[in-house]
Design a protein around this motif. Structure first.
Motif, mmCIF file in Angstrom:
data_model
loop_
_atom_site.group_PDB
_atom_site.id
_atom_site.type_symbol
_atom_site.label_atom_id
_atom_site.label_comp_id
_atom_site.label_asym_id
_atom_site.label_seq_id
_atom_site.Cartn_x
_atom_site.Cartn_y
_atom_site.Cartn_z
ATOM 1 N N GLY A 118 0.834 -1.201 0.000
ATOM 2 C CA GLY A 118 0.000 0.000 0.000
ATOM 3 C C GLY A 118 0.864 1.244 0.000
ATOM 4 O O GLY A 118 2.073 1.188 -0.231
ATOM 5 N N SER A 119 0.233 2.392 0.262
ATOM 6 C CA SER A 119 0.971 3.654 0.282
ATOM 7 C C SER A 119 1.676 3.837 1.626
ATOM 8 O O SER A 119 1.270 3.257 2.644
ATOM 9 C CB SER A 119 0.022 4.824 0.033
ATOM 10 N N CYS A 120 2.748 4.611 1.610
ATOM 11 C CA CYS A 120 3.462 4.932 2.846
ATOM 12 C C CYS A 120 4.008 6.354 2.727
ATOM 13 O O CYS A 120 3.725 7.066 1.749
ATOM 14 C CB CYS A 120 4.571 3.917 3.118
ATOM 15 N N GLY A 121 4.827 6.800 3.664
ATOM 16 C CA GLY A 121 5.296 8.180 3.676
ATOM 17 C C GLY A 121 6.257 8.517 2.560
ATOM 18 O O GLY A 121 6.346 9.677 2.146
ATOM 19 N N CYS A 126 4.249 0.919 -1.646
ATOM 20 C CA CYS A 126 5.239 0.471 -0.660
ATOM 21 C C CYS A 126 4.956 -0.972 -0.258
ATOM 22 O O CYS A 126 3.815 -1.445 -0.294
ATOM 23 C CB CYS A 126 5.207 1.353 0.586
ATOM 24 N N VAL A 127 6.017 -1.635 0.133
ATOM 25 C CA VAL A 127 5.937 -2.987 0.687
ATOM 26 C C VAL A 127 6.487 -2.928 2.110
ATOM 27 O O VAL A 127 7.565 -2.377 2.346
ATOM 28 C CB VAL A 127 6.729 -3.998 -0.155
ATOM 29 N N SER A 128 5.755 -3.504 3.046
ATOM 30 C CA SER A 128 6.177 -3.464 4.447
ATOM 31 C C SER A 128 6.767 -4.806 4.869
ATOM 32 O O SER A 128 6.476 -5.853 4.290
ATOM 33 C CB SER A 128 4.996 -3.131 5.355
ATOM 34 N N THR A 129 7.591 -4.735 5.896
ATOM 35 C CA THR A 129 8.069 -5.932 6.593
ATOM 36 C C THR A 129 7.558 -5.846 8.027
ATOM 37 O O THR A 129 7.815 -4.861 8.727
ATOM 38 C CB THR A 129 9.600 -6.005 6.584
ATOM 39 N N ASP A 130 6.820 -6.856 8.454
ATOM 40 C CA ASP A 130 6.177 -6.857 9.768
ATOM 41 C C ASP A 130 6.703 -8.043 10.571
ATOM 42 O O ASP A 130 6.549 -9.199 10.158
ATOM 43 C CB ASP A 130 4.660 -6.962 9.613
ATOM 44 N N LEU A 131 7.287 -7.755 11.722
ATOM 45 C CA LEU A 131 7.920 -8.785 12.550
ATOM 46 C C LEU A 131 7.289 -8.815 13.930
ATOM 47 O O LEU A 131 7.084 -7.774 14.560
ATOM 48 C CB LEU A 131 9.423 -8.519 12.690
ATOM 49 N N SER A 132 6.986 -10.016 14.397
ATOM 50 C CA SER A 132 6.431 -10.199 15.730
ATOM 51 C C SER A 132 6.649 -11.648 16.151
ATOM 52 O O SER A 132 7.375 -12.405 15.492
ATOM 53 C CB SER A 132 4.939 -9.839 15.754
ATOM 54 N N ASP A 180 12.346 1.050 -4.763
ATOM 55 C CA ASP A 180 13.634 1.431 -4.176
ATOM 56 C C ASP A 180 13.630 1.003 -2.711
ATOM 57 O O ASP A 180 13.271 1.776 -1.817
ATOM 58 C CB ASP A 180 13.858 2.940 -4.285
ATOM 59 N N PRO A 181 14.028 -0.249 -2.424
ATOM 60 C CA PRO A 181 13.958 -0.771 -1.048
ATOM 61 C C PRO A 181 14.809 0.002 -0.047
ATOM 62 O O PRO A 181 14.616 -0.157 1.161
ATOM 63 C CB PRO A 181 14.473 -2.211 -1.198
ATOM 64 N N SER A 182 15.718 0.847 -0.526
ATOM 65 C CA SER A 182 16.543 1.618 0.406
ATOM 66 C C SER A 182 15.815 2.857 0.926
ATOM 67 O O SER A 182 16.257 3.488 1.874
ATOM 68 C CB SER A 182 17.847 2.038 -0.269
ATOM 69 N N SER A 183 14.694 3.222 0.275
ATOM 70 C CA SER A 183 13.917 4.381 0.694
ATOM 71 C C SER A 183 12.751 3.904 1.552
ATOM 72 O O SER A 183 11.777 3.326 1.049
ATOM 73 C CB SER A 183 13.393 5.137 -0.532
ATOM 74 N N CYS A 184 12.850 4.131 2.866
ATOM 75 C CA CYS A 184 11.888 3.536 3.808
ATOM 76 C C CYS A 184 11.366 4.562 4.802
ATOM 77 O O CYS A 184 12.036 5.560 5.110
ATOM 78 C CB CYS A 184 12.541 2.397 4.601
ATOM 79 N N ASP A 185 10.192 4.296 5.296
ATOM 80 C CA ASP A 185 9.644 5.033 6.430
ATOM 81 C C ASP A 185 10.393 4.625 7.703
ATOM 82 O O ASP A 185 11.043 3.569 7.750
ATOM 83 C CB ASP A 185 8.162 4.680 6.611
#
Length: 281
Positions: A118-121, A126-132, A180-185
């Motif tokens: 989805g969208s991000c800043g 954007c693609v997120s990585t979620d860890l728990s 561009d995986p180097s550009s992250c929130d």
């Protein structure tokens, strides 16, 4: 003439003796019954303990993408790793084929990794990585059918129903530009949730008689845990989220101590039969 009569009498006497010997049959040996084993119904209380490993499979998760999004969005991917487990329980052997028990299991830390799209800043795509990670505590009532006994081995099948308290750790969410995986929130943290959920299980395995009181247990269990809350809002209003539940394929090794298990087989001595004295003729 006299000698002839004496010879005839001797021949008749010998023939009579031989005929009498042919008619004589020795007495048969005294009959002795084999020892009798009387098997009684096995019943009584038992304690059990188990250890094992659970191979977990996530059924998915969903979340609110932001404070202005009304609907839920599915995670793009979810993966839940396995975890070690252990449990204790108390049960009752009703008869040779049916038993029940109440068990409490603990599944250790199982790591979760997911992703969303989805969208991000930093970008619109954007693609997120979620860890728990999660831990689970399960209380379950079970019933088993012991199918048959082959020497020391008794295969069984069973089923259980109950509830699991699932406790999620905080979820760390990092969203990056898909091109561009180097550009992250910045990484945001969502507080983990916990709660009770419905659970059920199906079991199969075999009991092995170690002693009359102690039985080893080698088995497989399929367990499914229902859906529930996973994480809350982050600092900018993203979230909350729910998981859709998960199921486990469990390999288990345990033991059961049966109170009074040595009383299930009783030796009954045979009735005494007098031995007839031998008769010599």
């Amino acid at each position: 003439m006299k000698k002839s009569l004496i010879g005839i009498l001797a021949a008749l006497t010998a023939g009579s003796s031989a005929f009498a010997a042919d008619l004589y049959q020795p007495d048969p040996p005294a009959y002795i019954e084999a020892p009798e084993i009387q098997i009684t119904e096995s019943n009584g209380w038992y304690l059990r303990g188990d250890i094992g490993y659970a191979y977990n499979k996530s059924r998915g998760a969903e979340f609110y993408q932001g404070p202005f999004t009304a609907g839920l969005t599915d995670f793009r991917s979810t993966k839940l790793k396995g975890g070690f487990m252990g449990g204790v329980g108390v049960g009752y052997q009703i008869n040779n084929h049916f038993r029940t028990d109440l068990t409490f299991d603990y599944m250790a830390k199982s790591n979760f990794r997911g992703s969303t799209f989805g969208s991000c800043g930093v970008a619109g795509n954007c693609v997120s990585t979620d860890l728990s990670s999660l831990r689970a505590y399960t209380l379950m009532a079970n019933a088993y059918v012991d199918l048959a006994t082959f020497g020391r081995f008794t295969p069984y099948v069973g089923a259980g129903i109950g509830g699991s308290y699932v406790k999620w750790a905080n979820l760390r969410n990092t969203s990056c530009d898909a091109s561009d995986p180097s550009s992250c929130d910045p990484t945001f943290t969502h507080g983990g949730k916990g709660g009770w959920r419905f659970a059920y299980a199906l079991m199969a395995g075999a009991s092995i008689d170690v002693t009359c009181n102690l039985k080893a247990d080698v088995g497989y269990r399929f367990r499914q845990i229902g859906k529930g809350d996973m994480f809350g809002y982050d600092s900018v209003g993203g979230g909350p989220g729910r998981d859709k539940g998960f199921y486990s394929h469990e390999v288990r090794l345990g033991g059961r101590y049966v109170f009074g298990g040595c009383d299930t087989a009783q030796y009954m001595p045979p009735a005494e039969i007098p031995i007839q004295p031998s008769v010599y003729k």
